[in-house]
Design a protein around this motif. Structure first.
Motif, short mmCIF file in Angstrom:
data_model
loop_
_atom_site.label_atom_id
_atom_site.label_comp_id
_atom_site.label_asym_id
_atom_site.label_seq_id
_atom_site.Cartn_x
_atom_site.Cartn_y
_atom_site.Cartn_z
N ARG A 46 33.45 9.05 1.65
CA ARG A 46 32.22 9.81 1.91
C ARG A 46 31.43 10.07 0.64
NH1 ARG A 46 33.21 15.18 4.61
NH2 ARG A 46 32.28 15.72 2.68
N PHE A 47 32.12 10.16 -0.49
CA PHE A 47 31.47 10.38 -1.78
C PHE A 47 31.08 9.07 -2.45
CE2 PHE A 47 32.83 14.66 -1.18
CZ PHE A 47 31.99 15.43 -1.98
N GLY A 48 31.28 7.94 -1.76
CA GLY A 48 30.89 6.64 -2.30
C GLY A 48 31.78 6.15 -3.42
N LEU A 49 33.03 6.57 -3.40
CA LEU A 49 33.98 6.20 -4.45
C LEU A 49 35.17 5.45 -3.88
CD1 LEU A 49 34.13 9.64 -6.32
CD2 LEU A 49 32.92 7.60 -7.10
N GLN A 50 35.90 4.82 -4.78
CA GLN A 50 37.21 4.28 -4.45
C GLN A 50 38.24 5.21 -5.09
OE1 GLN A 50 37.44 0.19 -5.77
NE2 GLN A 50 35.58 -0.37 -4.67
N ARG A 51 39.48 5.15 -4.61
CA ARG A 51 40.51 6.06 -5.13
C ARG A 51 40.63 5.95 -6.66
NH1 ARG A 51 44.41 8.78 -3.18
NH2 ARG A 51 44.43 7.75 -1.17
N SER A 52 40.65 4.74 -7.18
CA SER A 52 40.80 4.57 -8.63
C SER A 52 39.63 5.19 -9.39
CB SER A 52 40.95 3.09 -8.98
OG SER A 52 39.85 2.34 -8.48
N GLU A 53 38.43 5.11 -8.81
CA GLU A 53 37.26 5.72 -9.45
C GLU A 53 37.38 7.24 -9.46
OE1 GLU A 53 33.92 2.33 -8.30
OE2 GLU A 53 34.26 4.01 -6.93
N SER A 54 37.80 7.81 -8.34
CA SER A 54 37.96 9.27 -8.30
C SER A 54 39.05 9.71 -9.27
CB SER A 54 38.25 9.76 -6.88
OG SER A 54 39.53 9.36 -6.44
N ASP A 55 40.11 8.92 -9.40
CA ASP A 55 41.19 9.24 -10.35
C ASP A 55 40.65 9.32 -11.78
OD1 ASP A 55 42.98 9.24 -8.23
OD2 ASP A 55 43.90 7.32 -8.76
N VAL A 56 39.81 8.35 -12.15
CA VAL A 56 39.23 8.32 -13.50
C VAL A 56 38.33 9.54 -13.70
CG1 VAL A 56 37.60 7.10 -15.02
CG2 VAL A 56 39.43 5.84 -13.88
N LEU A 57 37.45 9.80 -12.75
CA LEU A 57 36.53 10.93 -12.88
C LEU A 57 37.28 12.25 -12.97
CD1 LEU A 57 33.72 9.85 -10.37
CD2 LEU A 57 33.68 9.68 -12.87
N ILE A 58 38.33 12.41 -12.17
CA ILE A 58 39.14 13.63 -12.20
C ILE A 58 39.84 13.77 -13.55
CG2 ILE A 58 41.20 14.76 -11.24
CD1 ILE A 58 40.25 13.60 -8.48
N ALA A 59 40.42 12.67 -14.04
CA ALA A 59 41.10 12.71 -15.35
C ALA A 59 40.12 13.11 -16.45
CB ALA A 59 41.73 11.35 -15.65
N LEU A 60 38.92 12.55 -16.41
CA LEU A 60 37.92 12.91 -17.42
C LEU A 60 37.52 14.38 -17.29
CD1 LEU A 60 35.68 9.73 -17.28
CD2 LEU A 60 37.03 10.50 -19.25
N TYR A 61 37.26 14.81 -16.07
CA TYR A 61 36.80 16.18 -15.83
C TYR A 61 37.82 17.20 -16.34
CZ TYR A 61 35.19 20.38 -13.49
OH TYR A 61 34.77 21.65 -13.23
#
Length: 162
Positions: A46-61
């Motif tokens: 729903r957020f237009g992401l793939q799991r690996s992309e959300s993992d990277v964004l979360i790690a950065l955040y």
């Protein structure tokens, strides 16, 4: 899943683990994990992401919005080859940038952009709401016991002793 099917799986799985109760813990954990991941994947999409992309964004955040690629590999679980593709997609979406390191101009740091931070904050709020709903039938003391046990397990299995 039908309760009787789940009961059959949980009761009969013990036959494969005659000398250990591990199966009685691991199997429900795997079933719950699959359920939570399926629900989370729908939210990620729903957020237009793939799991690996959300993992990277979360790690950065959660790491001050900047990590080296090596630190990203350490913070999440997928291959370096996969990381390059993920970073490229996130850059194309303008969610991250790669900037030269102040310590070593030859290396690039991955920086979470404002657009990426806004997206991942919204995502995390919805994930927290989802997780709260999924755990709503547990008492607070049950949640604390599970939290303590899973933290202990995560540290034992996932943290390097380096």
């Amino acid at each position: 899943m039908n309760k009787s099917h789940l009961d059959n799986i949980l009761e009969n799985a013990a036959h494969f683990s005659l000398h250990s109760s591990a199966w009685k813990i691991i199997l429900p954990m795997l079933l719950v994990d699959k359920f939570v991941l399926d629900k989370s994947d729908a939210l990620i999409e729903r957020f237009g992401l793939q799991r690996s992309e959300s993992d990277v964004l979360i790690a950065l955040y959660f790491n001050n919005n900047v990590l080296s690629p090596t630190q990203l590999y350490e913070a999440i679980l997928f291959s370096s080859g996969g990381m390059t593709k993920v970073l490229k997609r996130l850059e194309e979406k303008k969610l991250i940038t790669r900037v030269p390191s102040t310590n070593d101009r030859r290396s690039l740091l991955v920086h979470l952009e404002e657009k990426g931070e806004t997206l991942i904050k919204s995502f995390l709020v919805e994930v927290a709401e989802l997780h709260s709903q999924l755990l709503s039938f547990l008492e607070e003391d049950e949640k604390r016991v599970i939290e303590k046990a899973f933290k202990k397990l995560a540290y034992a299995l996932l943290v390097d002793e380096a």
